[in-house]
Scaffold this active site. Structure first.
Site, PDB file in Angstrom:
ATOM      1  N   ASP A   1      -7.013   8.859   1.996  1.00  0.00           N
ATOM      2  CA  ASP A   1      -6.478   7.566   2.382  1.00  0.00           C
ATOM      3  C   ASP A   1      -7.591   6.542   2.105  1.00  0.00           C
ATOM      4  OD1 ASP A   1      -4.198   6.591   5.038  1.00  0.00           O
ATOM      5  OD2 ASP A   1      -5.014   5.462   3.355  1.00  0.00           O
TER       6      ASP A   1
HETATM    7  C1  GLC Z   1      -3.507   2.449   3.910  1.00  0.00           C
HETATM    8  C2  GLC Z   1      -2.547   3.459   4.530  1.00  0.00           C
HETATM    9  C3  GLC Z   1      -1.918   4.379   3.526  1.00  0.00           C
HETATM   10  C4  GLC Z   1      -1.721   3.618   2.229  1.00  0.00           C
HETATM   11  C5  GLC Z   1      -3.097   3.334   1.653  1.00  0.00           C
HETATM   12  C6  GLC Z   1      -3.021   2.506   0.368  1.00  0.00           C
HETATM   13  O1  GLC Z   1      -4.628   2.311   4.727  1.00  0.00           O
HETATM   14  O2  GLC Z   1      -3.047   4.263   5.579  1.00  0.00           O
HETATM   15  O3  GLC Z   1      -0.684   4.847   4.089  1.00  0.00           O
HETATM   16  O4  GLC Z   1      -0.956   4.393   1.322  1.00  0.00           O
HETATM   17  O5  GLC Z   1      -3.953   2.691   2.584  1.00  0.00           O
HETATM   18  O6  GLC Z   1      -2.518   1.257   0.629  1.00  0.00           O
END
Ligand code: GLC
Length: 751
Positions: free
Chosen positions: A286
């Site tokens: 993430d």
């Molecule tokens: C965010 C979220 C994740 C998302 C990623 C990219 O922090 O936790 O669900 O896909 O970053 O935006």
């Protein structure tokens, strides 16, 4: 000419023929891998946000010159938040033409409930209990997304959630594991279709792996404490089901799991996902979750964080720059083996191969297709249908609905709001592009005289992802007009709820009632007109005790997306008979949280005697305000007793449960018939109920319809005391009904 070939030879040719194609593709990946330098391999594992949208902490990192230099020198394998066929083509061209091997980028984006055409937030859409519908909306989202030059969505989010204080419940499918798994599969199939290399399908992403929905106190990113039985029986099944249907990628969760952050958790990634399940897709971190191993306190620096994460099985580093800065040294020092590195790179290259990018890096960048695909009429029609089917009728005392009367007041800060219904995680939606409730009503019921008053303001900005919301708590200047308008109306529609950015990531609440002055406004209006229909637009279950006790009609309308206003008007007018059922319990108070239907018995069950010694709170009812699976209709359904074809089931056979449902009204209506099972005695404690099947079906006025459910070993299986998966002999209770709280039962014995 008839060839009389022996069958074995025919089969061999078939296999060879088939495998030629996949072997050729694998060969392309292996061929590339064999040519790549260590720097180039590391580069494939690095992903940057390069675009105007920040979906995580940090300054405009994507714009720095350093990153562009890395992009052009093969040190970036993927980007996110880059939108548009033109932008994508230009960036792809720069990378393919300026890097030694010309390995193309893969472009990712959060397409959570639509790209430009916006569907109900996933929690709302899950209330439709319509798997075909949810597959169809994901399909349309994929068509628009791929036309915009994006090949990979970071969805579906499949975190089981039981705590409505957590803002990200809006992204999921509610509190149930079985339903969550069925919906996850439907959404994965919708995004990926039958051919990932087709230009109108996109790679999906099973997220967040794992346990994120159980962040302590519903605070986002908080610690998660749970035992392995709960992890395996409650959290894991949607992920395992998604892997089984071929989800192309997984994403780590931010949280630690009993002390071990998911991003560096070998049990989750190596033992379960890539080991037991033999998963051959790719795992992306993430947003900077590799780098966040440092604040988690398990890594002293990015060097250690990179080592832990890659060795644990996290293949790509999103927005952390930990891999690109450290992996070369880690491999040279032998702290990360070349096999581990090659395995991660192979998974990234295989994703690109499956998407067809290695054969044609520019296949997704067609500006003409982009121009023609966005918000097509059939997309918007589907959005309206999905929105209608997601609406849950919570109360309809005195059949105030469908609307009668010719003078109807529409009051509330959301009634003319064209932006809030789009919800959070709105991808590339245009601001203010939703049909408001007032627009839907006036267009759908032209013979009615609708009056309007805002009553109060709700969010006084900024209504965006980046900053804390400010809610209006003082300005009552609109109350008088609202009261005046209400006084002269036959019926009042109060449209209240949460701003779009009061749920979603980093939007946890400690109180979950109607924010701001809305409840106060509702009470003032109620003093002059009690014929109120409360229409809620919110991203999570709310505590609505006073409302539920006093307001005759309550409609849960979530954030329904582009066609919200038309969909709600279709239900209020009676054009569409509401069929939604809650997939997450509504608590009576925050103190009741977590309250969910599939809880354990405990040693002193809450169904206990009149003594005080049983599981309960002294100051609140034991049941939620509205339970899982609950939702009313304009029809009136009755259920026959549930019958079992046999009272004994042996392993390897199935047992059939039957029930007849009758529509005792003059209104055709859809009903969601639900099957629950209780395993009375197990090697570990078992839930009082578990959803194990459902059927949504139209039952015409006066019609009786028989429903049958096949109860198989699979439905009775769970991770047992020794963590093996299977059934245990003994007594089982079977329940069927319209919700988890209205059930007919029967029982059988598994031999
Ligand atoms: C965010 C979220 C994740 C998302 C990623 C990219 O922090 O936790 O669900 O896909 O970053 O935006």
């Amino acid at each position: 000419m008839k060839l009389n070939l022996p069958l074995a030879l025919v089969v061999a040719i078939l296999i060879t023929g088939c495998s030629n194609d996949s072997t050729k593709k694998d060969n392309k990946v292996e061929e590339l891998l064999s040519q790549m330098t260590l720097d180039e391999k590391v580069g494939q594992l690095n992903q940057y946000a390069v675009g105007p949208e920040l979906t995580g902490p940090g300054e405009k990192t994507g714009q720095t010159k350093v990153r562009y230099d890395q992009l052009l020198s093969g040190q970036v394998g993927s980007v996110l938040n880059v939108l548009g066929a033109k932008n994508g083509r230009e960036m792809q061209k720069q990378v393919v033409e300026n890097t030694r091997l010309g390995i193309p980028l893969v472009f990712g984006y959060d397409v959570i409930h639509g790209y430009k055409t916006i569907f109900p937030i996933p929690l709302g859409e899950s209330a439709s209990w319509d798997l075909e519908l949810m597959e169809a909306t994901a399909r349309v989202a994929a068509v628009e997304t791929s036309a915009a030059g994006v090949q990979w969505t970071f969805a579906p989010m499949m975190d089981v959630g039981r705590d409505p204080r957590w803002g990200r419940v809006m992204e999921g499918a509610g509190e149930d594991t079985y339903l969550g798994a069925e919906i996850a599969k439907a959404r994965v199939k919708g995004f990926q279709g039958s051919d990932l290399s087709s230009t109108n399908t996109i790679a999906a992403c099973a997220k967040h792996f794992a346990g994120y929905g159980f962040s302590e106190s519903g605070k986002d990113y908080n610690n998660v404490y749970m035992g392995q039985h709960m992890l395996l029986n409650t959290v894991i099944p949607p992920f395992k089901a998604s892997a089984a249907v071929g989800v192309a990628t997984f994403m780590n969760s931010f949280n630690d799991l009993d002390g071990i952050p998911s991003t560096a958790n070998p049990y989750l990634l190596r033992d379960l996902l890539k080991g037991d399940w033999k998963y051959d897709g790719m795992v992306v971190s993430d947003w900077n979750s590799v780098g966040e191993l440092i604040p988690h306190g398990v890594a002293r620096n990015k060097y250690e964080a990179a080592r832990m994460a890659i060795n644990a099985g996290s293949d790509m580093d999103m927005e952390g720059a930990a891999y690109v800065e450290n992996l070369k040294q880690l491999v040279e020092k032998g702290e990360v083996s070349m096999n581990v590195l090659d395995d991660a790179v192979r998974r990234v290259l295989t994703l690109k191969q499956r998407l067809g990018l290695l054969d044609d890096p520019y296949k997704y960048f067609d500006e003409a297709r982009e121009a023609e695909q966005m918000m097509k009429k059939e997309h918007l029609d589907l959005a309206r249908d999905a929105a209608r089917k997601s609406i849950v009728l919570l109360k309809n005392q005195g059949n105030l609905l469908p609307l009668k009367g010719k003078r109807i007041a529409v009051i509330g800060p959301l009634a003319k709001d064209k932006d809030t219904p789009i919800g959070n995680w709105r991808a590339a939606a245009d601001p203010n592009s939703a049909v408001s409730l007032f627009e839907g009503l006036t267009e759908g019921m032209p013979d009615v005289n609708f009056t309007y008053a805002e009553g109060c303001k709700l969010s006084i900005g900024p209504n965006n992802f980046a900053n804390e919301l400010q809610i209006e708590n003082n300005d009552r200047s609109g109350f008088a007009e609202a009261i005046r308008v209400a006084r002269s109306a036959e019926v009042v529609i109060m449209n209240l709820g949460e701003p779009a950015y009061m749920s979603g990531e980093a939007r946890s609440r400690s109180e979950i009632g109607l924010p701001g002055l809305q409840l106060e406004l509702l009470k003032e209006v109620y003093k002059v007109n009690k014929n109120i229909v409360l229409v809620l637009m919110n991203g999570r279950p709310l505590t609505i005790e006073w409302e539920s006790e006093n307001i005759p009609a309550i409609v849960e309308a979530w954030h329904l997306g582009s066609m919200a206003g038309h969909a709600i008007a279709d239900v209020l007018s009676g054009k569409y008979n509401p069929s939604g059922k809650l997939t997450m319990s509504f608590p009576r108070s925050v103190g009741q949280i977590p309250v969910y239907y599939n809880h354990k018995m405990t040693g002193r069950p809450s169904t206990g005697s009149n003594m005080v010694f049983y599981t309960h709170h002294m100051d609140v009812e034991r049941s939620p305000r509205y339970p899982f699976g609950y939702g009313l209709s304009y029809s009136i359904f009755s259920y026959s007793p549930v019958t079992l074809i046999d009272s004994v089931k042996t392993a390897g056979t199935s047992i059939t449960a039957k029930v007849t449902v009758t529509n005792n009204s003059a209104a055709d209506g859809e009903e969601v018939v639900q099957l629950y099972i209780r395993d009375v005695v197990g090697s570990i404690t078992r839930p009082v109920l578990e959803l194990k099947g459902f059927q949504k079906s139209m039952i015409k006025a006066g019609e009786s319809k028989e429903f049958t459910f096949e109860i198989t070993d699979e439905l009775l299986s769970f991770y047992r005391r020794d963590f093996s998966f299977g059934t245990e002999p003994g007594e089982f209770e079977v329940f069927v009904g319209p919700s988890s709280a209205q059930l007919q039962s029967a029982s059988f014995t598994l031999k």
